[in-house]
Design a protein around this motif. Structure first.
Motif, short mmCIF file in Angstrom:
data_model
loop_
_atom_site.label_atom_id
_atom_site.label_comp_id
_atom_site.label_asym_id
_atom_site.label_seq_id
_atom_site.Cartn_x
_atom_site.Cartn_y
_atom_site.Cartn_z
N LEU A 1 0.90 -1.22 0.16
CA LEU A 1 -0.05 -0.08 -0.02
C LEU A 1 1.00 1.26 0.02
O LEU A 1 1.92 1.41 0.40
CB LEU A 1 -0.91 0.00 1.23
N PRO A 2 0.33 2.17 -0.37
CA PRO A 2 1.00 3.79 -0.36
C PRO A 2 1.46 3.82 1.12
O PRO A 2 0.46 3.52 1.95
CB PRO A 2 0.08 4.60 -0.76
N GLU A 3 2.39 4.42 1.65
CA GLU A 3 2.80 4.78 2.75
C GLU A 3 1.70 5.38 3.60
O GLU A 3 1.81 5.03 4.85
CB GLU A 3 4.14 5.69 2.88
N ALA A 4 1.04 6.09 2.99
CA ALA A 4 -0.15 7.09 3.64
C ALA A 4 -1.12 6.22 4.28
O ALA A 4 -1.76 6.34 5.18
CB ALA A 4 -0.59 8.18 2.83
N ASP A 5 -1.44 5.01 3.60
CA ASP A 5 -2.44 4.10 3.84
C ASP A 5 -2.22 2.93 4.52
O ASP A 5 -2.90 2.25 5.35
CB ASP A 5 -2.96 3.34 2.73
N ARG A 6 -0.75 2.56 4.94
CA ARG A 6 -0.37 1.48 5.74
C ARG A 6 -0.68 1.39 7.15
O ARG A 6 -1.10 0.60 7.64
CB ARG A 6 1.35 1.27 5.55
N ALA A 7 -0.55 2.64 7.99
CA ALA A 7 -0.83 2.40 9.30
C ALA A 7 -2.29 2.37 9.50
O ALA A 7 -2.80 1.81 10.24
CB ALA A 7 -0.52 3.85 9.83
N TRP A 8 -3.08 3.04 8.69
CA TRP A 8 -4.43 2.79 8.73
C TRP A 8 -4.96 1.47 8.31
O TRP A 8 -5.57 0.96 9.23
CB TRP A 8 -5.21 3.79 7.59
N TYR A 9 -4.28 1.04 7.40
CA TYR A 9 -4.97 -0.55 7.04
C TYR A 9 -4.24 -1.51 8.17
O TYR A 9 -5.15 -2.47 8.57
CB TYR A 9 -4.20 -0.89 5.76
N ARG A 10 -3.36 -1.18 8.87
CA ARG A 10 -2.74 -2.22 9.74
C ARG A 10 -3.63 -2.04 10.82
O ARG A 10 -4.11 -2.90 11.73
CB ARG A 10 -1.30 -2.06 10.20
N GLN A 11 -3.98 -0.99 11.37
CA GLN A 11 -5.01 -0.70 12.56
C GLN A 11 -6.12 -1.42 12.27
O GLN A 11 -6.63 -2.00 12.99
CB GLN A 11 -5.15 0.94 12.97
N TRP A 12 -6.94 -0.91 10.93
CA TRP A 12 -8.24 -1.77 10.67
C TRP A 12 -7.94 -3.03 10.73
O TRP A 12 -8.96 -3.92 11.16
CB TRP A 12 -8.58 -1.00 9.39
N ARG A 13 -7.06 -3.63 10.31
CA ARG A 13 -6.81 -5.26 10.27
C ARG A 13 -6.89 -5.59 11.58
O ARG A 13 -7.49 -6.74 11.87
CB ARG A 13 -5.58 -5.60 9.30
N ASN A 14 -6.16 -5.23 12.38
CA ASN A 14 -5.80 -5.55 13.59
C ASN A 14 -6.86 -5.42 14.42
O ASN A 14 -7.38 -6.46 15.11
CB ASN A 14 -4.48 -4.85 14.36
#
Length: 111
Positions: free
Chosen positions: A42-55
């Motif tokens: 994912l684009p770097e801007a979306d990585r943190a959001w995606y990881r938090q959402w997934r977890n």
């Protein structure tokens, strides 16, 4: 984000194959590491959001699964098949089941 995942489909499929191999070896640490690779596409801007959402999603799903498993578990020994991604970690299903007082053991197919 969807475009990025589609663009990286081949890389993600290879990662999936590695997850399956780690699952067959019962290597939960490797599974947990490999699950993070999909976010790297994912684009770097979306990585943190995606990881938090997934977890958060996995954590909530695991809480629900533990509650739903109480019914068959009350009847006696049970066999449960679970997505490999839900097993490892402090919020993983194995930890949650053990915290709820259940005995959890891996199943190995006879060779």
């Amino acid at each position: 984000m969807l475009k990025t995942l589609i663009k990286n489909e081949a890389k993600l499929e290879q990662n999936y194959k590695q997850i399956v191999a780690a699952y067959l070896k019962q290597d939960l640490n490797q599974i947990q590491k490999l699950l993070q690779i999909e976010a790297l596409a994912l684009p770097e801007a979306d990585r943190a959001w995606y990881r938090q959402w997934r977890n958060e999603t996995l954590n909530q799903r695991n809480k629900i699964i533990v509650e739903r498993l109480k019914i068959p578990f009350e009847k006696g020994d049970s066999f449960v098949g679970i997505n490999a991604g839900q097993l490892p970690g402090k919020d993983g299903l194995i930890a949650k089941l053990r915290a709820a007082g259940y005995s959890v053991s891996a199943f190995s197919a006879a060779k």
